[in-house]
Design an enzyme around this catalytic site. Structure first.
Site, PDB file in Angstrom:
ATOM      1  N   CYS B  59       0.805  -1.226   0.000  1.00 42.36           N
ATOM      2  CA  CYS B  59       0.000   0.000   0.000  1.00 42.36           C
ATOM      3  C   CYS B  59       0.832   1.267   0.000  1.00 42.36           C
ATOM      4  O   CYS B  59       0.289   2.355   0.144  1.00 42.36           O
ATOM      5  CB  CYS B  59      -0.934  -0.005   1.217  1.00 42.36           C
ATOM      6  SG  CYS B  59      -0.028   0.032   2.768  1.00 42.36           S
ATOM      7  N   CYS B  72      13.340 -12.283   2.441  1.00 43.34           N
ATOM      8  CA  CYS B  72      13.470 -11.636   1.134  1.00 43.34           C
ATOM      9  C   CYS B  72      13.657 -10.135   1.212  1.00 43.34           C
ATOM     10  O   CYS B  72      13.686  -9.459   0.188  1.00 43.34           O
ATOM     11  CB  CYS B  72      12.237 -11.944   0.285  1.00 43.34           C
ATOM     12  SG  CYS B  72      10.736 -11.238   0.982  1.00 43.34           S
ATOM     13  N   CYS B  77       3.640  -3.206   5.871  1.00 46.98           N
ATOM     14  CA  CYS B  77       3.018  -2.581   7.036  1.00 46.98           C
ATOM     15  C   CYS B  77       2.248  -3.677   7.775  1.00 46.98           C
ATOM     16  O   CYS B  77       1.981  -4.726   7.187  1.00 46.98           O
ATOM     17  CB  CYS B  77       2.095  -1.438   6.628  1.00 46.98           C
ATOM     18  SG  CYS B  77       0.581  -1.979   5.860  1.00 46.98           S
ATOM     19  N   HIS B  80      -0.651  -5.520   6.012  1.00 50.15           N
ATOM     20  CA  HIS B  80      -0.474  -6.340   4.813  1.00 50.15           C
ATOM     21  C   HIS B  80       0.604  -7.407   4.901  1.00 50.15           C
ATOM     22  O   HIS B  80       0.830  -8.136   3.933  1.00 50.15           O
ATOM     23  CB  HIS B  80      -0.190  -5.424   3.608  1.00 50.15           C
ATOM     24  CG  HIS B  80      -1.318  -4.470   3.357  1.00 50.15           C
ATOM     25  ND1 HIS B  80      -1.151  -3.111   3.341  1.00 50.15           N
ATOM     26  CD2 HIS B  80      -2.632  -4.703   3.174  1.00 50.15           C
ATOM     27  CE1 HIS B  80      -2.327  -2.534   3.137  1.00 50.15           C
ATOM     28  NE2 HIS B  80      -3.236  -3.476   3.029  1.00 50.15           N
ATOM     29  N   HIS B  84       1.870 -11.369   2.664  1.00 53.11           N
ATOM     30  CA  HIS B  84       3.183 -11.832   2.243  1.00 53.11           C
ATOM     31  C   HIS B  84       3.454 -13.241   2.766  1.00 53.11           C
ATOM     32  O   HIS B  84       3.898 -14.121   2.028  1.00 53.11           O
ATOM     33  CB  HIS B  84       4.255 -10.858   2.751  1.00 53.11           C
ATOM     34  CG  HIS B  84       5.652 -11.284   2.409  1.00 53.11           C
ATOM     35  ND1 HIS B  84       6.107 -11.397   1.121  1.00 53.11           N
ATOM     36  CD2 HIS B  84       6.685 -11.627   3.202  1.00 53.11           C
ATOM     37  CE1 HIS B  84       7.372 -11.782   1.130  1.00 53.11           C
ATOM     38  NE2 HIS B  84       7.749 -11.930   2.379  1.00 53.11           N
ATOM     39  N   HIS B  91       8.354 -17.427   4.903  1.00 53.43           N
ATOM     40  CA  HIS B  91       8.640 -16.028   5.235  1.00 53.43           C
ATOM     41  C   HIS B  91       7.805 -15.594   6.429  1.00 53.43           C
ATOM     42  O   HIS B  91       6.982 -14.707   6.335  1.00 53.43           O
ATOM     43  CB  HIS B  91       8.330 -15.124   4.030  1.00 53.43           C
ATOM     44  CG  HIS B  91       9.227 -15.360   2.857  1.00 53.43           C
ATOM     45  ND1 HIS B  91       9.669 -14.345   2.062  1.00 53.43           N
ATOM     46  CD2 HIS B  91       9.768 -16.495   2.358  1.00 53.43           C
ATOM     47  CE1 HIS B  91      10.438 -14.840   1.100  1.00 53.43           C
ATOM     48  NE2 HIS B  91      10.517 -16.149   1.264  1.00 53.43           N
ATOM     49  N   CYS B 192      16.509  17.828  68.372  1.00 52.90           N
ATOM     50  CA  CYS B 192      15.722  16.696  67.870  1.00 52.90           C
ATOM     51  C   CYS B 192      16.327  16.145  66.585  1.00 52.90           C
ATOM     52  O   CYS B 192      16.176  14.955  66.283  1.00 52.90           O
ATOM     53  CB  CYS B 192      14.263  17.092  67.635  1.00 52.90           C
ATOM     54  SG  CYS B 192      14.045  18.455  66.494  1.00 52.90           S
ATOM     55  N   HIS B 486      10.181  20.061  63.560  1.00 56.65           N
ATOM     56  CA  HIS B 486      10.476  19.031  64.535  1.00 56.65           C
ATOM     57  C   HIS B 486      10.703  17.701  63.835  1.00 56.65           C
ATOM     58  O   HIS B 486       9.988  17.353  62.892  1.00 56.65           O
ATOM     59  CB  HIS B 486       9.304  18.929  65.514  1.00 56.65           C
ATOM     60  CG  HIS B 486       9.582  17.982  66.633  1.00 56.65           C
ATOM     61  ND1 HIS B 486      10.671  18.102  67.471  1.00 56.65           N
ATOM     62  CD2 HIS B 486       8.913  16.873  67.042  1.00 56.65           C
ATOM     63  CE1 HIS B 486      10.654  17.127  68.353  1.00 56.65           C
ATOM     64  NE2 HIS B 486       9.600  16.359  68.123  1.00 56.65           N
TER      65      HIS B 486
END
Lengths: 111, 555
Positions: B59, B72, B77, B80, B84, B91, B192, B486
């Protein structure tokens, strides 16, 4: 049959691909080529850590994983979960700073 | 390989990754190495195409996550990449380009492989300036194993056995139901600050045992140094008085006099800062001991009781923003001063439209510790000289703890200086703190590890031998304003909290302690804490409760 002389010519398939890439893409290319994008990403990461955004997202993810169980959550799940919330909660000051940087860059790149 | 810290258990590879590795081994990992590019801050990404912009093969998307197929080298993205994997068998494994993390296309999830991380980390080390030549690029890997084992046992262990006997003998004289060692200290005029620190010090297991075991013999000390004043002798006297069984409030006048001699700049009847006093007492003890032993050892290796108990090692990494060169220095410390994490609270809430579920209003100890170990970009007016670039550059600095002390003293900085109005103000913000503290995330091993992206990789000094688990035993709380306030100390003995307010000792509920405004927190390593509990376990409440001594000592 009479051809209508006023009918516009059928657009060529080849002509479509001659369109100019959108402005956003041109800017992006310029940013990447000059290395500015890398620097902006670094700055953004720093700012988002500083304002606690990263911790907030981390907490959201943790809560989700706790609810669903460690082995039932994928990276994709988490991305889909926090993307809308993340985008919405970026502080305005961060957005303003980055926009300013981009503007400055564009002016210097004389687009 | 050292034993793994439980936090970093290696996740198992998915079936697909396991198959992939069987078929291809490390071949693809090594060929990826050429494409890996490390940025100065340590991030690694895949940068195969230096000219083209990486886009999804389907895309053309160039924004967001992109995956690089290991077989390969095609780019996809997240939407998609499945296409593949379905069209090409074998793959299944890809790598997230921006993060250098493995991704399994069939599981649609990130997967982890220590071998892959090893390749990535070695590449990072090689790429960062000074990596292959010198081992001081803020990260020592694949080689040196110079771990100094800290000896928790030897001196301290034997002491505990001996002190058991001493305590059992003195128990018979204890009249009240309070545990041994609790005794009020009279206020000698705004002292103290001194009383509160003394209470905490005398109940720190290493120091308590040191004095109970008569490690500092006053008679011998006087013989050696003549009539000179010795802070240790005075503390020894107070310790004996505290553990004598007598419950009437004790007056540490002699100690005050000795301390005034030592820190003459602080000698006055004005209210002093408890933390400053704490540091000066440790300093006094150290000076005395090094005179006795005639050793000029530096703080890191010093064997005086102050350093043996409180000394830790801090690591500071200064990284050049431009090239990534890091220079590391180590500094000993006897305590850690923390800034409060208040900056998050005011500014962020104003801009965010949503509020997360957990309450983020309170300041927490972990927040302060995170702030302490966060990488801080130094201002442009603080440019430092980078050895690699050979000029002044912007840098970022990050602190972490290289070696934890036996007793961890955390000082909460509650003073705010206003440069504009030139006044100092006290921060009264409540800070939440735990009773059990795990310091692992703030160790150098964790901080350096996370700098490289949480890789599954054994770094040189994963200290799995020494413990990072601590238990709290004393809290010094402050109330009031900067000039007039204190201090009181809350002590935890055998899981019961006691409030030591100068001469007045009382039992309190842990809720009171949690709600107090903490100024100094004292944690001791869990092992020592557990031993200390066992140790005093036979100092039980006597079956016949004696009537209260209604003096100012117990209320």
């Amino acid at each position: 049959m009479k051809h209508s002389v006023n009918r516009p010519p059928t657009p060529d398939a080849a002509e479509d691909q001659g369109k100019e890439p959108p402005l956003q893409e041109i800017i992006n290319v310029k940013l990447i080529e000059s290395g500015e994008k890398e620097r902006l990403m670094e700055l953004l990461r720093e700012r988002l850590i500083d304002c606690g955004w990263k911790d907030e997202m981390k907490a959201l993810c943790r809560a989700h994983v706790k609810k669903k169980g460690r082995n039932n959550v994928t990276v994709d799940d988490l991305v889909h979960l926090i993307t809308p919330k993340g985008r919405a909660s970026v502080p305005d000051s961060v957005k303003a700073e980055l926009l300013q940087r981009i503007r400055t860059f564009l002016m210097s790149a004389a687009l | 390989m050292c034993a793994r810290n439980s936090i970093y258990t290696t996740p198992k590879p998915c079936k697909h990754l396991a198959d992939y590795k069987l078929r291809h081994g490390f071949n693809t990992y090594y060929s990826i190495r050429i494409c890996l590019k490390t940025t100065p801050n340590g991030r690694t990404r895949v940068a195969k195409h230096t000219t083209k912009i990486p886009r999804c093969s389907f895309c053309d998307r160039y924004q967001g996550r992109l995956y690089f197929c290991l077989m390969c080298s095609s780019l996809w993205c997240p939407t998609h990449i499945l296409l593949h994997t379905q069209s090409e068998k074998g793959h299944e494994v890809a790598i997230d380009m921006n993060r250098s993390e493995l991704y399994c296309c069939l599981c649609c999830d990130q997967v982890y492989d220590p071998d892959f991380d090893k390749v990535v980390v070695c590449n990072q080390v090689k790429d960062l300036p000074g990596g292959s030549k010198s081992k001081t690029n803020g990260f020592e890997a694949c080689g040196e194993r110079s771990s100094k084992r800290k000896r928790l046992d030897s001196g301290i262990g034997l002491d505990l056995k001996k002190s058991k006997l001493l305590v059992s003998m003195r128990d018979r004289r204890a009249k009240s139901c309070y545990p041994l060692g609790l005794r009020g200290l009279n206020n000698l005029g705004s002292t103290c600050f001194m009383n509160s620190v003394l209470q905490a010090l005398l109940h720190a297991p290493p120091l308590r045992n040191y004095f109970l075991n008569d490690r500092h013999n006053s008679i011998q000390c006087r013989k050696r140094s003549g009539e000179k004043l010795c802070l240790l002798c005075d503390i020894d006297a107070i310790s004996s008085a505290m553990f004598s069984g007598d419950r009437t409030p004790y007056t540490p006048a002699h100690f005050l006099y000795s301390w005034w001699q030592h820190s003459s700049n602080l000698a006055s009847y004005e209210e002093q800062d408890a933390h400053e006093f704490f540091i000066s007492v440790l300093d006094g003890i150290h000076e005395m001991e090094s005179k006795i032993r005639n050793s000029g050892k530096d703080d890191g290796d010093c064997q005086c009781i102050a350093h043996r108990a409180f000394s830790g090692l801090l690591r500071s990494d200064v990284t050049c923003i431009s090239c990534g060169f890091t220079s590391t220095t180590y500094d000993p410390c006897v305590d850690i001063s923390l800034n409060m994490d208040t900056s998050n609270l005011s500014s962020s809430n104003a801009n965010k439209p949503i509020k997360p579920d957990e309450k983020t209003g309170a300041s927490t100890l972990s927040g302060c510790l995170n702030l302490f170990t966060r990488a801080e970009r130094l201002g442009s007016d603080q440019k430092l000289h980078c050895q690699n670039c050979q000029e002044l550059r912007d840098s970022s600095k990050q602190l972490s703890i290289r070696r934890l002390p036996l007793v961890l003293c955390l000082h909460i900085k509650r003073v705010e200086h206003s440069l504009v109005r030139k006044i100092s103000r006290k921060i009264n913000q409540y800070m939440q703190f735990p009773f059990s503290l795990d310091m692992t995330p703030y160790l150098s091993s964790s901080i350096v590890r996370s700098k490289f992206g949480n890789r599954i990789f054994t770094f040189e000094y994963d200290n799995s031998n020494s413990s990072a688990a601590y238990e709290i035993f004393a809290v010094i709380a402050h109330s009031g304003m900067l000039e007039s306030g204190h201090y009181v100390t809350y002590l935890r003995l055998k899981n019961q909290w006691y409030k030591c307010d100068d001469a007045w000792i009382s039992e309190v509920d842990e809720g009171i302690v949690r709600a107090s405004q903490c100024y100094m927190l004292f944690y001791v390593q869990k092992l020592l804490y557990n031993e200390a509990i066992e140790d005093s376990s036979f100092v039980h409440i006597s079956p016949r409760r004696d009537p209260f001594d209604s003096t100012a000592g117990c209320s």
